[in-house]
Motif scaffolding. Structure first.
Motif, PDB file in Angstrom:
ATOM      1  N   PHE A   1     -30.983 -11.988  25.164  1.00  0.00           N
ATOM      2  CA  PHE A   1     -31.964 -10.908  25.206  1.00  0.00           C
ATOM      3  C   PHE A   1     -31.673 -10.002  24.021  1.00  0.00           C
ATOM      4  O   PHE A   1     -30.604  -9.383  23.960  1.00  0.00           O
ATOM      5  CB  PHE A   1     -31.842 -10.128  26.523  1.00  0.00           C
ATOM      6  CG  PHE A   1     -32.831  -9.004  26.651  1.00  0.00           C
ATOM      7  CD1 PHE A   1     -34.081  -9.244  27.194  1.00  0.00           C
ATOM      8  CD2 PHE A   1     -32.510  -7.721  26.231  1.00  0.00           C
ATOM      9  CE1 PHE A   1     -34.997  -8.204  27.319  1.00  0.00           C
ATOM     10  CE2 PHE A   1     -33.413  -6.681  26.358  1.00  0.00           C
ATOM     11  CZ  PHE A   1     -34.669  -6.924  26.906  1.00  0.00           C
ATOM     12  N   ILE A   2     -32.593  -9.956  23.062  1.00  0.00           N
ATOM     13  CA  ILE A   2     -32.364  -9.163  21.847  1.00  0.00           C
ATOM     14  C   ILE A   2     -33.529  -8.187  21.674  1.00  0.00           C
ATOM     15  O   ILE A   2     -34.649  -8.577  21.649  1.00  0.00           O
ATOM     16  CB  ILE A   2     -32.213 -10.057  20.601  1.00  0.00           C
ATOM     17  CG1 ILE A   2     -31.034 -11.011  20.808  1.00  0.00           C
ATOM     18  CG2 ILE A   2     -32.032  -9.211  19.354  1.00  0.00           C
ATOM     19  CD1 ILE A   2     -30.830 -12.029  19.723  1.00  0.00           C
TER      20      ILE A   2
ATOM     21  N   VAL B   1     -29.920 -27.793  18.528  1.00  0.00           N
ATOM     22  CA  VAL B   1     -30.177 -27.154  19.817  1.00  0.00           C
ATOM     23  C   VAL B   1     -31.685 -26.906  19.925  1.00  0.00           C
ATOM     24  O   VAL B   1     -32.318 -26.485  18.960  1.00  0.00           O
ATOM     25  CB  VAL B   1     -29.402 -25.815  19.937  1.00  0.00           C
ATOM     26  CG1 VAL B   1     -29.767 -25.065  21.202  1.00  0.00           C
ATOM     27  CG2 VAL B   1     -27.899 -26.092  19.884  1.00  0.00           C
ATOM     28  N   ASP B   2     -32.264 -27.190  21.067  1.00  0.00           N
ATOM     29  CA  ASP B   2     -33.681 -26.932  21.336  1.00  0.00           C
ATOM     30  C   ASP B   2     -33.839 -25.434  21.585  1.00  0.00           C
ATOM     31  O   ASP B   2     -33.309 -24.909  22.565  1.00  0.00           O
ATOM     32  CB  ASP B   2     -34.127 -27.744  22.559  1.00  0.00           C
ATOM     33  CG  ASP B   2     -35.569 -27.495  22.927  1.00  0.00           C
ATOM     34  OD1 ASP B   2     -36.390 -27.234  22.033  1.00  0.00           O
ATOM     35  OD2 ASP B   2     -35.881 -27.551  24.137  1.00  0.00           O
ATOM     36  N   VAL B   3     -34.567 -24.739  20.697  1.00  0.00           N
ATOM     37  CA  VAL B   3     -34.658 -23.278  20.755  1.00  0.00           C
ATOM     38  C   VAL B   3     -36.068 -22.832  21.102  1.00  0.00           C
ATOM     39  O   VAL B   3     -37.043 -23.295  20.509  1.00  0.00           O
ATOM     40  CB  VAL B   3     -34.234 -22.647  19.402  1.00  0.00           C
ATOM     41  CG1 VAL B   3     -34.354 -21.131  19.449  1.00  0.00           C
ATOM     42  CG2 VAL B   3     -32.821 -23.074  19.029  1.00  0.00           C
ATOM     43  N   THR B   4     -36.146 -21.904  22.048  1.00  0.00           N
ATOM     44  CA  THR B   4     -37.393 -21.236  22.399  1.00  0.00           C
ATOM     45  C   THR B   4     -37.190 -19.743  22.212  1.00  0.00           C
ATOM     46  O   THR B   4     -36.207 -19.179  22.701  1.00  0.00           O
ATOM     47  CB  THR B   4     -37.795 -21.504  23.869  1.00  0.00           C
ATOM     48  OG1 THR B   4     -38.020 -22.900  24.031  1.00  0.00           O
ATOM     49  CG2 THR B   4     -39.049 -20.740  24.245  1.00  0.00           C
TER      50      THR B   4
ATOM     51  N   ILE C   1     -35.157 -13.911  24.177  1.00  0.00           N
ATOM     52  CA  ILE C   1     -36.230 -12.944  24.379  1.00  0.00           C
ATOM     53  C   ILE C   1     -36.133 -11.945  23.230  1.00  0.00           C
ATOM     54  O   ILE C   1     -35.104 -11.307  23.042  1.00  0.00           O
ATOM     55  CB  ILE C   1     -36.097 -12.211  25.729  1.00  0.00           C
ATOM     56  CG1 ILE C   1     -36.173 -13.197  26.885  1.00  0.00           C
ATOM     57  CG2 ILE C   1     -37.192 -11.146  25.863  1.00  0.00           C
ATOM     58  CD1 ILE C   1     -35.951 -12.565  28.239  1.00  0.00           C
ATOM     59  N   VAL C   2     -37.215 -11.816  22.458  1.00  0.00           N
ATOM     60  CA  VAL C   2     -37.251 -10.933  21.294  1.00  0.00           C
ATOM     61  C   VAL C   2     -38.112  -9.721  21.655  1.00  0.00           C
ATOM     62  O   VAL C   2     -39.317  -9.852  21.845  1.00  0.00           O
ATOM     63  CB  VAL C   2     -37.831 -11.656  20.056  1.00  0.00           C
ATOM     64  CG1 VAL C   2     -37.782 -10.764  18.830  1.00  0.00           C
ATOM     65  CG2 VAL C   2     -37.097 -12.974  19.815  1.00  0.00           C
TER      66      VAL C   2
END
Length: 167
Positions: free
Chosen positions: A166-167, A40-43, A16-17
């Motif tokens: 969470f960033i 790695v599958d990244v969302t 989460i950006v």
């Protein structure tokens, strides 16, 4: 020390950006592209102040306010910037210019370059529909690779992810 078995087990990650300043843009893009390079599958879900990172034209700002740990290399040492100085007119812009010059001098990829690497690595980038509406952004002002979705869209991925940040 990271066990290679741990890497083999982690096959999906969601991030989460929530912040879109110059310094806060680096961690999600660096972690996302690194994970993608490790298969790695990244969302990445861009919401609130993180959503402008998906604008076609980036104009990232930088502020030393609220960052008591900020030190800049200067004259062979490190200079800390007291928070009170950051409130003075022009200091944020000057600090931003210094940071951008340091990034360029040290050969660190720009946010635009990291975002392009994310696109090339098939990182799924979701722009928050509610945030688009709330801040009156237009989808055509955003990069073409952005998928529009809401919290439920993100949660579908997050609930299946091995790593959630969470960033």
């Amino acid at each position: 020390m990271l066990d290679t078995q741990d890497i083999e087990n982690a096959k999906s990650m969601s991030i989460i950006v929530t912040k879109g300043s110059l310094d806060w843009a680096y961690p999600p893009f660096i972690l996302g592209t690194t994970a993608a390079a490790m298969d790695v599958d990244v969302t990445m879900f861009f919401t609130f102040y993180g959503l402008p990172l998906l604008k076609k034209d980036l104009n990232l700002k930088f502020t030393p306010l609220g960052n008591a740990a900020m030190e800049m290399p200067m004259m062979g040492g490190h200079m800390a910037m007291p928070n009170i100085v950051g409130m003075l007119p022009g200091v944020g812009a000057a600090a931003g210019t210094m940071m951008k010059n340091l990034i360029k001098k040290k050969g660190v990829a720009s946010i635009e370059e990291l975002r392009e690497a994310a696109v090339e690595s098939d990182v799924k980038m979701i722009g928050c529909q509610m945030t688009l509406d709330l801040f009156e952004y237009k989808a055509e002002d955003m990069i073409d690779e952005m998928e529009i979705g809401g919290a439920a869209t993100y949660m579908e991925k997050a609930l299946k992810s091995d790593v959630n940040l969470f960033i």
